[in-house]
Design an enzyme around this catalytic site. Structure first.
Site, short mmCIF file in Angstrom:
data_model
loop_
_atom_site.label_atom_id
_atom_site.label_comp_id
_atom_site.label_asym_id
_atom_site.label_seq_id
_atom_site.Cartn_x
_atom_site.Cartn_y
_atom_site.Cartn_z
N LYS A 22 39.00 28.11 27.93
CA LYS A 22 38.10 29.24 28.23
C LYS A 22 38.90 30.49 28.56
CE LYS A 22 36.21 29.90 32.52
NZ LYS A 22 36.36 31.25 33.07
N ASN A 23 39.89 30.37 29.47
CA ASN A 23 40.55 31.57 29.96
C ASN A 23 41.55 32.16 28.98
OD1 ASN A 23 38.97 31.40 32.18
ND2 ASN A 23 40.50 30.45 33.49
N ARG A 93 33.52 37.82 34.68
CA ARG A 93 34.75 38.50 35.09
C ARG A 93 35.53 38.96 33.85
NH1 ARG A 93 37.35 40.90 39.45
NH2 ARG A 93 39.61 40.79 39.14
N CYS A 117 32.22 34.32 38.75
CA CYS A 117 32.07 33.41 39.88
C CYS A 117 32.32 34.16 41.20
CB CYS A 117 33.06 32.26 39.76
SG CYS A 117 32.60 31.13 38.45
N ARG A 122 36.85 40.38 44.49
CA ARG A 122 37.68 40.29 43.27
C ARG A 122 37.82 41.69 42.67
NH1 ARG A 122 35.63 35.37 39.56
NH2 ARG A 122 37.76 35.50 38.76
N PRO A 123 38.58 42.56 43.36
CA PRO A 123 38.73 43.93 42.84
C PRO A 123 39.52 43.98 41.54
CG PRO A 123 40.23 43.55 44.68
CD PRO A 123 39.36 42.33 44.57
N ILE A 124 39.57 45.15 40.91
CA ILE A 124 40.37 45.29 39.68
C ILE A 124 41.39 46.43 39.84
CG2 ILE A 124 38.58 44.36 38.14
CD1 ILE A 124 37.95 47.28 37.31
N ASP A 125 41.78 46.68 41.08
CA ASP A 125 42.73 47.77 41.34
C ASP A 125 44.04 47.61 40.60
OD1 ASP A 125 42.81 45.56 43.35
OD2 ASP A 125 44.66 46.57 43.92
N GLN A 126 44.51 46.37 40.44
CA GLN A 126 45.77 46.16 39.72
C GLN A 126 45.62 46.43 38.22
OE1 GLN A 126 48.77 45.30 41.51
NE2 GLN A 126 47.31 46.05 43.03
N ASP A 305 41.82 26.69 40.11
CA ASP A 305 40.63 26.25 39.36
C ASP A 305 40.43 24.74 39.40
OD1 ASP A 305 40.96 28.74 36.70
OD2 ASP A 305 40.26 28.86 38.76
N ILE A 327 44.27 31.95 47.20
CA ILE A 327 44.28 32.84 46.04
C ILE A 327 43.01 33.68 46.03
CG2 ILE A 327 44.14 32.85 43.51
CD1 ILE A 327 46.35 30.87 43.45
N ARG A 397 29.23 27.81 31.65
CA ARG A 397 30.11 28.96 31.37
C ARG A 397 31.47 28.48 30.88
NH1 ARG A 397 31.16 32.58 36.01
NH2 ARG A 397 32.46 33.38 34.36
C1 EPZ Z 1 41.47 34.42 36.35
O1 EPZ Z 1 40.67 35.22 37.21
C2 EPZ Z 1 40.57 33.30 35.88
N1 EPZ Z 1 39.44 33.86 35.16
C3 EPZ Z 1 40.08 32.49 37.07
O2 EPZ Z 1 39.37 31.37 36.54
C4 EPZ Z 1 41.28 31.95 37.84
O3 EPZ Z 1 40.80 31.31 39.02
C5 EPZ Z 1 42.20 33.12 38.23
O4 EPZ Z 1 42.58 33.85 37.05
C6 EPZ Z 1 43.47 32.63 38.91
O5 EPZ Z 1 44.14 31.73 38.07
C7 EPZ Z 1 39.61 34.23 33.87
O6 EPZ Z 1 40.69 34.08 33.32
C8 EPZ Z 1 38.41 34.77 33.17
P1 EPZ Z 1 43.49 37.05 39.35
P2 EPZ Z 1 41.22 36.67 37.65
O7 EPZ Z 1 43.46 38.44 38.86
O8 EPZ Z 1 41.98 37.27 36.55
C9 EPZ Z 1 43.16 39.43 43.46
C10 EPZ Z 1 37.67 29.82 36.35
O9 EPZ Z 1 37.20 29.00 37.13
N2 EPZ Z 1 43.19 40.63 42.63
O10 EPZ Z 1 44.69 36.21 39.08
O11 EPZ Z 1 40.10 37.43 38.24
C11 EPZ Z 1 41.89 38.63 43.24
O12 EPZ Z 1 40.84 39.12 44.05
C12 EPZ Z 1 37.97 31.22 36.81
O13 EPZ Z 1 37.95 29.60 35.13
C13 EPZ Z 1 43.20 41.88 43.24
O14 EPZ Z 1 43.19 41.99 44.47
O15 EPZ Z 1 42.22 36.24 38.83
C14 EPZ Z 1 42.30 37.24 43.64
O16 EPZ Z 1 42.21 37.12 45.04
C15 EPZ Z 1 37.61 31.45 38.26
N3 EPZ Z 1 43.21 43.00 42.46
C16 EPZ Z 1 43.77 37.17 43.20
O17 EPZ Z 1 44.20 38.53 43.05
C17 EPZ Z 1 43.22 42.93 41.10
O18 EPZ Z 1 43.23 43.99 40.44
C18 EPZ Z 1 44.00 36.46 41.87
O19 EPZ Z 1 43.15 37.07 40.92
C19 EPZ Z 1 43.22 41.65 40.49
C20 EPZ Z 1 43.22 40.52 41.27
#
Ligand code: EPZ
Length: 430
Positions: A22-23, A93, A117, A122-126, A305, A327, A397
């Site tokens: 999926k991812n 997401r 989910c 889950r911000p997108i600032d990065q 996950d 995480i 999903r």
């Molecule tokens: C991806 O989410 C996956 N989703 C998630 O899988 C997975 O749990 C996660 O990576 C971690 O491996 C998809 O690939 C669609 P992150 P993502 O950016 O990209 C914080 C599932 O069950 N963060 O690695 O959203 C964030 O809030 C799903 O398949 C910021 O603060 O994860 C989190 O606490 C659930 N700012 C941490 O980093 C940002 O700009 C990790 O998030 C981005 C992230």
């Protein structure tokens, strides 16, 4: 609405085949926007997140056609729109990936703040930090992020924390930028490597995917190809845990054992036998389950996950196990549902303490998110009696045909339509 009705207590036996990841698929399907010719994707999982990605592409003018099961044709040359429909974008997401691809190709993108989910903030600032490094600007209007640039210039991108989505978006925005982009503190998940392999097969120049430094030299043309998506290591891990929780003996086919290393290691620590073959693993239980502590980490550490599924498994091991998952802010919402089945789990922030009692009882429960739903299904398979899992749309999903695949290895699981509850009727009855 539908639910799964599960009669527990049957050890799972047989062979189950894993679908595409999926991812990886949500990123690669979005990345077809960067391709200058038609392309074909194989091993695409038939799951609702992918259905939404395809609806988004079609809504912007792309041609997306099913060739056969799990194989799709994409022609995005005719895309005229750089705005993703709000009602589709907010469903998941992964809609954030359309920011990276539309910006990478058109230097303009407009996408609703993402849904997905509910695991806490889950911000997108990065993601936005990466786009800004490449010369883009962004603003937020009516819940939509608008990113735009006159041109994208290769630059250094340094992430403040490990972010899968941020790394994926930075790659997609940089692949056609002018010059060299260096991403530092990059995430290393298998789906990031799969995306880089897909883009490089089309003619991109991405080196270092799978390490914490990724170098991307921008190119101007990406040719059409046929590409197969990697198997889903989280789906595979979920069936491995289901086999262990029911004390069965299951062969899980179409896997890459290396992607399962941290899951396999943890299962072996819990006393589960895991036999690794070239493209399959066999999971069986020859003795008691052993309490174990788990801390989730970015890849190659233990994946967040898989946290809910292992929580279910550890309720079946005698003794105290501790799971730490920082995480996300709050990935333990499902614990209250497991308690309905007799689980003794206390949660304090990002730490869950499990007093394993070796058994669970069936009960009506509700999925709170994708992997929580999988954990509750596993609990139902292991429990005595009948379990009804509602809100299975979360599960659909990310798991292709989960009920059919489980039935194929002996599970007593049925999909049942839930009559819409008449709220007025309930109100009148007090
Ligand atoms: C991806 O989410 C996956 N989703 C998630 O899988 C997975 O749990 C996660 O990576 C971690 O491996 C998809 O690939 C669609 P992150 P993502 O950016 O990209 C914080 C599932 O069950 N963060 O690695 O959203 C964030 O809030 C799903 O398949 C910021 O603060 O994860 C989190 O606490 C659930 N700012 C941490 O980093 C940002 O700009 C990790 O998030 C981005 C992230």
């Amino acid at each position: 609405m539908e639910k799964f009705v599960i009669t527990g207590g049957t050890p799972l036996h047989g062979t189950v085949t894993i679908s595409g990841a999926k991812n990886a698929a949500v990123a690669i399907v979005a990345a077809t926007i960067l391709c200058d010719e038609p392309c074909v994707l194989e091993n695409v999982p038939e799951i609702s997140d992918i259905t939404i990605c395809m609806k988004i592409l079609r809504s912007m003018g792309a041609i997306v056609k099913r060739v056969t099961d799990n194989t799709y044709y994409f022609d995005t040359r005719c895309i005229t729109e750089t705005k993703v429909p709000y009602e589709l974008a907010r469903l998941m997401r992964a809609s954030t990936y359309f920011l990276g691809t539309l910006l990478g190709r058109f230097h303009d993108a407009c996408v609703a703040m993402p849904g997905g989910c509910d695991l806490g903030d889950r911000p997108i600032d990065q993601h936005l930090k990466a786009f800004t490094s490449l010369g883009a600007k962004h603003d937020l209007h009516n819940g939509e992020v608008h990113c735009y640039a006159d041109e994208l210039i290769g630059s250094q991108v340094y992430f403040d924390m490990n972010t899968v989505g941020g790394t994926i978006n930075a790659i997609m925005a940089a692949v056609k930028a002018k010059g060299l982009t260096i991403i530092e503190n990059a995430a290393k998940e298998p789906h990031i490597v799969d995306l880089a392999n897909f883009l490089n097969s089309m003619g991109a120049d991405i080196r270092g995917a799978g390490t914490d430094v990724i170098k991307i030299r921008g190119v101007s043309f990406l040719k059409g190809i046929t590409y197969g998506i990697i198997p889903d290591q989280i789906e595979a891990g979920t069936y491995m845990v289901a086999a262990a929780a029911t004390k069965g003996d299951v062969i899980i086919k179409n896997v890459i054992p290396k992607h399962l290393e941290s899951i396999t290691a943890k299962l072996r620590k819990i006393g589960v036998t895991v036999i690794e073959n070239d493209e399959s693993v066999e999971v069986r239980v020859d003795g008691p389950l052993i309490k174990t502590n788990i801390k989730t980490m970015p890849h190659p550490g233990f994946p967040t996950d898989m946290q809910p599924q292992f929580s279910t498994l550890l309720t079946l091991a005698e003794g105290t196990s501790v799971i730490t998952d920082d995480i996300f802010d709050n990935r333990f919402k499902y614990v209250s549902e497991l308690r309905r089945m007799g689980a003794d789990i206390s949660v304090d922030g990002t730490v869950a303490v499990i007093q394993g009692k070796g058994a669970l009882q069936g009960a009506p429960v509700q999925a709170t998110d994708l992997r929580a739903g999988a954990a509750l299904i596993i609990a139902g398979l292991a429990a005595s009696g009948v379990t009804e899992v509602e809100n299975i749309h979360f599960v659909e999903r990310g798991y292709e045909n989960i009920d059919k695949k489980l039935e194929g290895i002996g599970a007593a699981i049925k999909r049942v339509v839930v009559a819409d509850v008449d709220v007025d009727q309930m109100r009148m009855s007090g």
